[in-house]
Motif scaffolding. Structure first.
Motif, PDB file in Angstrom:
ATOM      1  N   HIS A  61      29.859 -19.642 105.232  1.00  0.00           N
ATOM      2  CA  HIS A  61      30.989 -18.915 105.609  1.00  0.00           C
ATOM      3  C   HIS A  61      32.342 -19.261 104.481  1.00  0.00           C
ATOM      4  N   HIS A  63      35.343 -20.655 104.237  1.00  0.00           N
ATOM      5  CA  HIS A  63      36.560 -21.391 104.546  1.00  0.00           C
ATOM      6  C   HIS A  63      36.738 -22.518 103.373  1.00  0.00           C
ATOM      7  N   HIS A  66      34.029 -25.101 102.691  1.00  0.00           N
ATOM      8  CA  HIS A  66      32.820 -24.830 102.489  1.00  0.00           C
ATOM      9  C   HIS A  66      32.400 -23.954 101.207  1.00  0.00           C
ATOM     10  N   HIS A 145      32.063 -18.283 115.032  1.00  0.00           N
ATOM     11  CA  HIS A 145      33.111 -19.458 114.604  1.00  0.00           C
ATOM     12  C   HIS A 145      34.538 -18.706 114.605  1.00  0.00           C
ATOM     13  N   ASP A 165      29.453 -24.020 110.691  1.00  0.00           N
ATOM     14  CA  ASP A 165      30.558 -24.287 111.603  1.00  0.00           C
ATOM     15  C   ASP A 165      30.544 -23.168 112.789  1.00  0.00           C
TER      16      ASP A 165
HETATM   17 ZN    ZN Z   1      34.916 -22.985 109.237  1.00  0.00          ZN
END
Ligand code: ZN
Ligand code: 6SY
Ligand code: ZN
Length: 245
Positions: A61, A63, A66, A145, A165
């Motif tokens: 994902h 963020h 990540h 998430h 997450d």
């Molecule tokens: Zn996250």
């Protein structure tokens, strides 16, 4: 058939003692980097490895913890190693990753104008297993998430769940264990406070003991040591250690 797991980091987004929760998953001849956060270049360097030691990167994902290391990864591959890294990514995240995360830093007129100029892109569809190597097969499972943002957990070789997450989803864990032969659960944990966008330790402690025994905890805060012995049947993953799964 065993796999090797080495966490580049096991920390939460704001952890300072631990690197971002990114993982190396290997089968002996192929190494996949699961997520490439802000700290991934330094974490990899401290393990004595380079991006050139990797065969592919997969993003769960969007963020920073990540995806924040992807710009350096792409530049190093292009200008130091002269090859493109394979990038596995959900179709739903592909354009977002380029338009909202990477384009600003990576784009160079005439050289890098789209994601494919920087990576060897392989898009994945949730629920459709994809063979990455002779011994690694992986399926994306959509998870909850951040409301309104796509994010994915991983199901590896029909038995290993990697949460990435996500908020607590006991129904999914129960289904994987009862119906899909799951025997190992690598799960994020928020040790204190309300979960909101993560899964709390108290939520995980509500799971049946046989399921807890499958769980190794990751994506934790700097005060993790205060919780050793307080995680029921679950154990913590340690960054840098090599685990056989
Ligand atoms: Zn996250
Ligand atoms: O609604 C939100 C959105 C985000 N956050 C924080 O920002 C972090 C982003 O990375 P992460 O997903 O690893 O962890 C997230 C949380 O720590 C939050 O507390 N509430
Ligand atoms: Zn995170």
């Amino acid at each position: 058939m065993s796999l090797q797991l080495q966490m580049l980091g096991t920390g939460s987004a704001f952890a300072k003692k631990y690197f971002n929760n990114n993982a190396l998953l290997g089968d002996g001849s192929f190494t996949l980097l699961i997520d490439c956060g802000i700290t991934a270049p330094l974490a990899l360097h401290q393990l004595g490895k380079t991006f050139n030691d990797l065969d592919a990167v997969l993003i769960t994902h969007i963020h920073g913890d990540h995806v924040g290391g992807l710009e350096e990864l792409a530049f190093q591959m292009k200008y130091a190693y002269h090859r493109k890294m394979k990038l596995y990514i959900a179709e739903a995240l592909r354009d977002v990753l380029w338009e909202h995360t990477l384009k600003g830093g990576l784009s160079q007129p005439g050289q890098i104008t789209c994601l494919e100029d920087a990576f060897d892109v392989h898009t994945l569809q949730p629920g459709v297993p994809c063979r990455l190597s002779e011994q690694i097969e992986l399926e994306l499972i959509p998870n909850r998430h951040i409301p309104g943002k796509d994010s994915f957990s991983l199901y590896i070789n029909g038995r290993i769940f990697y949460s990435a997450d996500m908020t607590f989803d006991p129904g999914l864990l129960d289904k994987l264990v009862r119906e899909r032969s799951c025997d190992t659960i690598l799960h994020e944990v928020q040790l204190e406070g309300p979960g909101e966008v993560h899964t709390t330790l108290s939520e995980l402690l509500s799971l049946p003991e046989p399921v807890q025994r499958m769980i190794r905890l990751m994506h934790y805060a700097d005060n993790k040591d205060e919780f050793v012995g307080k995680t029921g049947e679950m154990t913590f993953l340690e960054q840098g250690h090599v685990y056989t799964l």
